[in-house]
Write an enzyme that holds these catalytic residues in place. Structure first.
Site, mmCIF file in Angstrom:
data_model
loop_
_atom_site.group_PDB
_atom_site.id
_atom_site.type_symbol
_atom_site.label_atom_id
_atom_site.label_comp_id
_atom_site.label_asym_id
_atom_site.label_seq_id
_atom_site.Cartn_x
_atom_site.Cartn_y
_atom_site.Cartn_z
ATOM 1 N N LYS A 128 59.917 22.667 -3.428
ATOM 2 C CA LYS A 128 60.685 23.397 -2.942
ATOM 3 C C LYS A 128 61.126 24.155 -4.356
ATOM 4 O O LYS A 128 60.740 24.330 -5.580
ATOM 5 C CB LYS A 128 62.274 21.957 -4.636
ATOM 6 C CG LYS A 128 63.534 22.574 -4.360
ATOM 7 C CD LYS A 128 65.037 22.009 -4.382
ATOM 8 C CE LYS A 128 66.053 22.488 -4.618
ATOM 9 N NZ LYS A 128 66.441 23.588 -5.384
ATOM 10 N N GLU A 184 62.734 31.916 0.447
ATOM 11 C CA GLU A 184 63.107 31.342 -1.308
ATOM 12 C C GLU A 184 62.520 32.918 -1.443
ATOM 13 O O GLU A 184 60.975 33.117 -1.576
ATOM 14 C CB GLU A 184 62.937 30.782 -2.118
ATOM 15 C CG GLU A 184 63.279 30.312 -3.451
ATOM 16 C CD GLU A 184 64.433 29.973 -3.371
ATOM 17 O OE1 GLU A 184 65.537 29.338 -1.310
ATOM 18 O OE2 GLU A 184 64.871 29.966 -4.506
ATOM 19 N N LYS A 300 62.111 16.784 5.137
ATOM 20 C CA LYS A 300 62.897 17.224 5.884
ATOM 21 C C LYS A 300 62.793 16.313 7.615
ATOM 22 O O LYS A 300 62.158 16.360 7.519
ATOM 23 C CB LYS A 300 62.920 18.850 6.447
ATOM 24 C CG LYS A 300 63.530 19.605 5.028
ATOM 25 C CD LYS A 300 63.448 21.388 6.025
ATOM 26 C CE LYS A 300 63.693 22.036 4.712
ATOM 27 N NZ LYS A 300 62.626 23.194 4.088
HETATM 28 S S1 IVH Z 1 65.718 23.960 2.747
HETATM 29 C C1 IVH Z 1 70.001 23.378 5.045
HETATM 30 N N1 IVH Z 1 63.515 24.128 1.738
HETATM 31 O O1 IVH Z 1 67.086 24.854 -2.483
HETATM 32 C C2 IVH Z 1 68.921 23.419 3.998
HETATM 33 N N2 IVH Z 1 65.412 24.945 0.333
HETATM 34 O O2 IVH Z 1 69.158 23.587 -3.815
HETATM 35 C C3 IVH Z 1 68.169 24.279 3.412
HETATM 36 N N3 IVH Z 1 64.902 26.067 -1.841
HETATM 37 O O3 IVH Z 1 69.747 26.736 -1.451
HETATM 38 C C4 IVH Z 1 67.425 24.804 2.437
HETATM 39 N N4 IVH Z 1 63.058 25.623 -1.551
HETATM 40 O O4 IVH Z 1 67.673 27.665 -2.447
HETATM 41 C C5 IVH Z 1 64.835 23.880 1.571
HETATM 42 N N5 IVH Z 1 61.432 24.451 0.687
HETATM 43 C C6 IVH Z 1 62.601 24.309 0.669
HETATM 44 C C7 IVH Z 1 63.492 24.675 -0.996
HETATM 45 C C8 IVH Z 1 64.317 25.148 -0.266
HETATM 46 C C9 IVH Z 1 64.067 25.684 -2.384
HETATM 47 C C10 IVH Z 1 65.815 25.622 -2.299
HETATM 48 C C11 IVH Z 1 67.343 27.028 -1.403
HETATM 49 C C12 IVH Z 1 68.762 26.389 -1.234
HETATM 50 C C13 IVH Z 1 68.225 25.082 -2.063
HETATM 51 C C14 IVH Z 1 69.396 24.205 -2.411
#
Ligand code: IVH
Length: 708
Positions: A128, A184, A300
């Site tokens: 993340k 990101e 996911k």
């Molecule tokens: S998936 C529907 N994958 O985390 C879900 N988010 O707390 C879409 N983020 O707003 C997000 N790394 O800014 C996803 N590998 C990653 C991520 C990620 C950072 C951030 C993103 C999101 C936030 C959610």
């Protein structure tokens, strides 16, 4: 203007002279920008002068002018981007903090989908990234639009800035005709360090951490500044697409990589929780050497058709979760305990700390939750922190987890001064002097002053104008505080906001002639307020700040009642907590007894009701938009599920029905339109029969919604 001198070399007289010049030049620039819509100065120059002014004021606080440019409202920097509505909302993620939370996540998904414990269910696991998300819209293979997340529904148009980033392809070959790529924007550690060195050398502002630097660099009105900043981008998701990228998450990420996007090489396909947690540990071990900030691991569901069956809760997908890294800790002195009064009257103790850096962020305030937390025992006598109390002057441990408010986690008794006194929690409100009482079972002490308590009134107003509520441009927490005590333009209740313009017209001294205001900034404020007279039902309800009635519940209620008048009539009729309207409110899935009582009470109390009615008379509240329900036979209908369903779980059936525009209730009443009864349906089927409610079985239900 002269070339800038190093601030530490300036005499007081020189600083005073420069501040005077800056005030004049910036006021002129403001006027040019706002009044004539014809900026004379580039945004970059404007920003630079403004920063110089701020730096001078910080170095010579006594010289700050009464007409300081830093106090001006309506400066162009904050409002310069146009808005973009996201076709597919940009959501956030739920959090997991422990291994158990991860197995629970797997379990929840299996239960929702009705999968056996040993049925295969794969997940991707990836870092993340601690940056800010960006959505890139390609049409015909060409980058057309880039938007920040904003509030998830509407973001800022940063297309010009995205076009300057090396990691973002401007054209794609063999891509679907419409493709929104999401990912990101972040800054690598080495680039961040170099940027701060350069900023410092120029006398410019340095950034607290790479995330702030990335956000500040992307959100520049002058794209040439963005271009000079070393921003990077990882693609990890998508929004609107005209053709699917793949049938799995992993496949889609591989496809994005083929299209030329940078994807994270630590993305791994896992067989289940054991492998996911192992990969989490592996990534955690690499964390310090990755060269960029991450704050956890995102899991996911791999199969995209399962993702779509799982769908979303109000702001987070059911098919993904963020497993956060443990919080960061530091020790410091607790200098004082202050009490803040919130919008529902809660007295919240705040720790004033000797500033300390926790995970790259300077922390000087932390929450102490409530009086039990300070005492070290909860209301049932159960120990908190092994029963150690917290006192002013103590050596305390501060804990910060991501963007969560820092808290005081522990205290070192061996360092306590011999004369330290136990903290006595106030029993009267420090703001209005009313009694502050604790109700049975409530951990929180609350001020009983209600509308007469200025702290509650101000906090309610701040909530009212906040981003997820009325979100009025140029009217934030600071302005609310300013107008609250204003003798000529008092804003004491939400309705007062909408009466500002008319009041100002009747005043001798106009807002535009006041210090810090001008023709344009006053006109802008009134225009921004007027723009929000038309407001969605859910937002309007949420903005009232009724205890327990949050954003998701407000939207649920809006969808249930459709228009404000019906809603108001129903909650008014429910004032005795009995009768059809009360039962109808309680039957809504997601509305519990506590919330329903709080809602009904707010509308039943004369003073509070008068404030609400006064506000509503100023507004045009838009009826709730029905969920997408083209051709749906159940749109707007109230459906109840009972008995055993065999083809899908109750949760999935409910989510599906809601997506088709139905209201799903937990019990059968006169308002029920349809009962779907599986085997073993008992009293509900009988009640439906008595009331003459249409009843079908699961196959009948599936046939009814087939293909939708
Ligand atoms: S998936 C529907 N994958 O985390 C879900 N988010 O707390 C879409 N983020 O707003 C997000 N790394 O800014 C996803 N590998 C990653 C991520 C990620 C950072 C951030 C993103 C999101 C936030 C959610």
């Amino acid at each position: 203007m002269q070339p800038e001198k190093d601030i530490s070399q300036l005499s007081e007289a020189e600083a005073r002279e420069e501040l005077a010049q800056l005030a004049e030049v910036l006021a002129q620039a403001n006027a040019a920008y706002h009044t004539h819509d014809a900026p004379e100065m580039s945004d970059a120059d404007y920003d630079r002068l403004k920063r110089r002014n701020t730096a001078l004021e910080a170095a010579f606080p006594a010289l700050k002018r009464s007409d300081s440019p830093s106090d001006k409202v309506g400066a162009p920097v904050a409002s310069g981007f146009s808005k973009i509505d996201h076709v597919v909302p940009m959501l956030s993620l739920g959090n997991a903090f422990s291994d158990e939370d991860v197995t629970d996540f797997d379990g929840r998904i299996r239960s929702f989908l009705g999968l056996a414990a040993d049925a295969p269910l794969k997940f991707t696991a990836e870092p993340k990234i601690d940056g800010l998300s960006l959505s890139l819209r390609y049409e015909g293979g060409k980058l057309m639009q880039a938007a920040t997340r904003g509030d998830g529904a509407t973001g800022e148009n940063v297309t010009a800035n995205a076009l300057t980033m090396a990691d973002i392809p401007q054209t794609l070959t063999n891509a679907p005709d419409v493709l929104e790529v999401r990912g990101e924007v972040y800054m690598a550690h080495s680039d961040f360090d170099a940027l701060n060195v350069a900023q410092e050398a120029k006398g410019d502002k340095t950034f607290a951490n790479p995330r702030n630097a990335a956000a500040g660099s992307l959100r520049q009105l002058d794209a040439s500044i963005t271009k000079s900043r070393p921003l990077r981008f990882f693609a990890y998701a998508w929004g609107d697409v005209s053709a699917p990228l793949s049938d799995t998450q992993m496949g889609a990420i591989e496809r994005l990589a083929e299209l030329g996007f940078v994807t994270n090489e630590l993305t791994k396909l896992c067989d289940g929780p054991t492998e996911m947690i192992a990969h989490y540990r592996y990534i955690e071990a690499q964390r310090a050497s990755l060269g960029y900030d991450i704050d956890g691991v995102v899991y996911k569901v791999n199969e995209l058709d399962l993702q779509s069956r799982l769908g979303f809760r109000s702001t987070t997908p059911r098919w993904a979760i963020a497993h956060k890294f443990p919080a960061e800790l530091a020790w410091t002195t607790l200098e004082a305990i202050d009490i803040q009064v919130g919008r529902t009257g809660a007295l919240s103790p705040v720790a004033r700390l000797k500033p300390v850096t926790v995970g790259g962020v300077v922390v000087s305030n932390a929450t102490l939750h409530n009086e039990d937390y300070i005492q070290g025992f909860d209301s049932k006598g159960v120990e908190i922190r092994g029963g150690k109390d917290i006192r002013e002057g103590d050596w305390v441990q501060v804990y910060r987890a991501g963007d969560v408010i820092p808290k005081v986690a522990d205290v070192d008794l061996s360092k306590r001064a011999a004369d330290a006194k136990p903290y006595v929690f106030p029993t009267t409100c420090p703001e209005c002097g009313s009694d502050a009482v604790r109700e049975e079972g409530d951990a929180v002490r609350r001020c009983t002053g209600g509308m007469i308590c200025p702290a509650q009134a101000i906090e309610k107003l701040k909530h009212f104008v906040s981003r997820k509520a009325f979100d009025i441009e140029g009217l934030g927490a600071k302005q609310v505080e300013m107008f609250f005590d204003d003798p000529d333009l008092p804003v004491r209740t939400p309705a007062d906001i909408f009466k500002l313009e008319a009041r100002d017209a009747g005043n001798l001294t106009k807002l535009k002639n006041r210090k810090g205001w001008g023709d344009q900034s006053a006109a802008n404020l009134f225009a921004a307020i007027n723009e929000k007279r038309k407001i969605g039902f859910g937002r309007a309800l949420f903005a009232l700040g009724i205890r327990h009635v949050g954003e998701a519940a407000s939207n649920l209620i809006a969808n249930h009642y459709g228009d404000w008048d019906s809603f108001e009539a129903a909650v008014t009729a429910a004032a005795d907590f009995e009768g059809t309207e009360w039962e109808d409110l309680l039957a809504m899935d997601g509305i519990g007894d506590v919330m329903a009582r709080s809602l009904v009470t707010a509308f039943a109390q004369d003073k509070e009701r008068a404030v609400i009615d006064d506000l509503v008379s100023q507004l045009s509240i838009q009826s709730a938009e029905k969920p997408k329900s083209d051709g749906s036979p159940v749109a707007g209908k109230t459906v109840v599920f009972t008995g055993k369903l065999e083809k899908m779980t109750r949760d999935e059936a409910k989510a599906r029905a809601e997506r088709l525009g139905a209201k799903v209730a937990g019990s059968v009443s006169k308002k029920t339109d349809l009962l779907v009864a599986g085997p073993g349906a008992g009293s509900k089927a009988k009640k439906a029969a008595d009331l003459g409610v249409e009843t079908i079985d699961e196959d009948g239900w599936l046939a009814m919604i087939e293909g939708l």
